[in-house]
Scaffold this active site. Structure first.
Site, PDB file in Angstrom:
ATOM      1  N   SER A 166      30.137  57.276  -5.220  1.00  0.00           N
ATOM      2  CA  SER A 166      29.017  57.177  -4.294  1.00  0.00           C
ATOM      3  C   SER A 166      28.118  58.399  -4.437  1.00  0.00           C
ATOM      4  O   SER A 166      28.563  59.463  -4.900  1.00  0.00           O
ATOM      5  CB  SER A 166      29.540  57.116  -2.847  1.00  0.00           C
ATOM      6  OG  SER A 166      28.507  57.322  -1.907  1.00  0.00           O
TER       7      SER A 166
ATOM      8  N   TYR B  65      35.204  59.581   3.531  1.00  0.00           N
ATOM      9  CA  TYR B  65      34.473  58.961   2.425  1.00  0.00           C
ATOM     10  C   TYR B  65      33.992  60.018   1.432  1.00  0.00           C
ATOM     11  O   TYR B  65      34.143  59.866   0.219  1.00  0.00           O
ATOM     12  CB  TYR B  65      33.293  58.178   2.990  1.00  0.00           C
ATOM     13  CG  TYR B  65      32.525  57.343   2.002  1.00  0.00           C
ATOM     14  CD1 TYR B  65      32.981  56.074   1.642  1.00  0.00           C
ATOM     15  CD2 TYR B  65      31.334  57.802   1.450  1.00  0.00           C
ATOM     16  CE1 TYR B  65      32.262  55.290   0.754  1.00  0.00           C
ATOM     17  CE2 TYR B  65      30.612  57.018   0.561  1.00  0.00           C
ATOM     18  CZ  TYR B  65      31.074  55.765   0.219  1.00  0.00           C
ATOM     19  OH  TYR B  65      30.362  54.987  -0.665  1.00  0.00           O
TER      20      TYR B  65
END
Length: 256
Positions: free
Chosen positions: A145, A168
């Site tokens: 990401s 995350y």
């Protein structure tokens, strides 16, 4: 004209998800054969059918996999002898995932690291073992990401209940280095691991967030999931034969 993935058999873990399901469709379109795997085979089948993919397609096999269970992952790789590559688009998380930073308990943080990063480790390890056993070229694509590369832009979450989970950021940045570790350890140009790091993918987020996010791009705003897939197909194909340990960022300039 030969298609990009002609006659390649590719394992897509997380094929019932937003990215995974669209990827199945595009791999088949490019001449590939797909082993589509997810923890809930029924929901995966329904998602694929909603995209017009016939579950009886001769180039598609549906499998169940629990990406967080070592035995489940091992058994899937044992079952097949002709896998040319794989994509891990899974996103395992617990029920308290997504809490704001000061509300995240150590137990919850550790559980999410174990679920997501731990499963990325076991899947990557099994791909490497598979290559060693079969001794034929193999390309793995892990999904990272932009928030594995840059710090969050927290201001875009103002006026929404959303946040960028700390777990995350930790997981996605670790995946990038895990890729480098494993390809360096295997040390064979026929075994490649790369990542694609998408920017935000549209999934009916609040308008306030969509507007704030768009102001940080060059005009595209949140991406349609289909706009991420081309980079994955490239990394799975022979067009990227000597690309390894790399990360392709697809974000219309958000991370600049």
């Amino acid at each position: 004209m030969e298609k990009l993935l002609e006659n390649k058999r590719l394992l897509i873990a997380g094929a019932g998800g937003l990215l995974g399901a669209h990827l199945v469709s595009k791999v088949i379109e490019q001449g590939g054969k797909v082993i589509a795997a997810d923890i809930n085979q029924k929901l995966m089948s329904e998602r694929l059918e909603s995209l017009g993919i016939d579950a009886q397609n001769e180039h598609l096999i549906l499998e169940s996999i629990d990406i967080t269970d070592e035995k489940s992952v091992e058994e899937l790789f044992i079952k097949y002898s002709d896998i040319d590559g794989a994509v891990n688009s899974t996103y395992p998380r617990n029920k308290t995932y997504g809490a704001h930073f000061f509300n995240v308990s150590l137990d919850s943080f550790n559980e999410n690291i174990s679920l997501h990063l731990g499963s990325a480790f076991i899947f990557t390890q099994q791909c490497a073992k598979y290559f060693k056993n079969k001794n034929t070229p193999f390309s793995l694509v892990n999904i990272s990401s932009i928030y594995g590369v840059i710090a969050p832009k927290f201001e875009i979450y103002n006026e929404t209940p959303m946040t960028m989970p700390v777990e995350y950021a930790a997981i996605k940045s670790a995946i990038l280095h895990l890729n480098k570790y494993v390809v360096a350890y295997v040390n064979d140009s026929r075994f490649r691991i790369n990542s694609v790091s998408p920017g935000g993918i549209f999934d009916h987020q609040p308008d306030a967030f969509l507007d704030a996010y768009k102001k940080n791009t060059h005009g595209a705003g949140m991406l349609d999931v289909k706009e991420v897939i081309g980079s994955i197909l490239f990394l799975l194909s022979e067009q990227s034969k000597y690309v390894t340990g790399q990360n392709i960022i697809v974000d219309d300039g958000f991370s600049l």
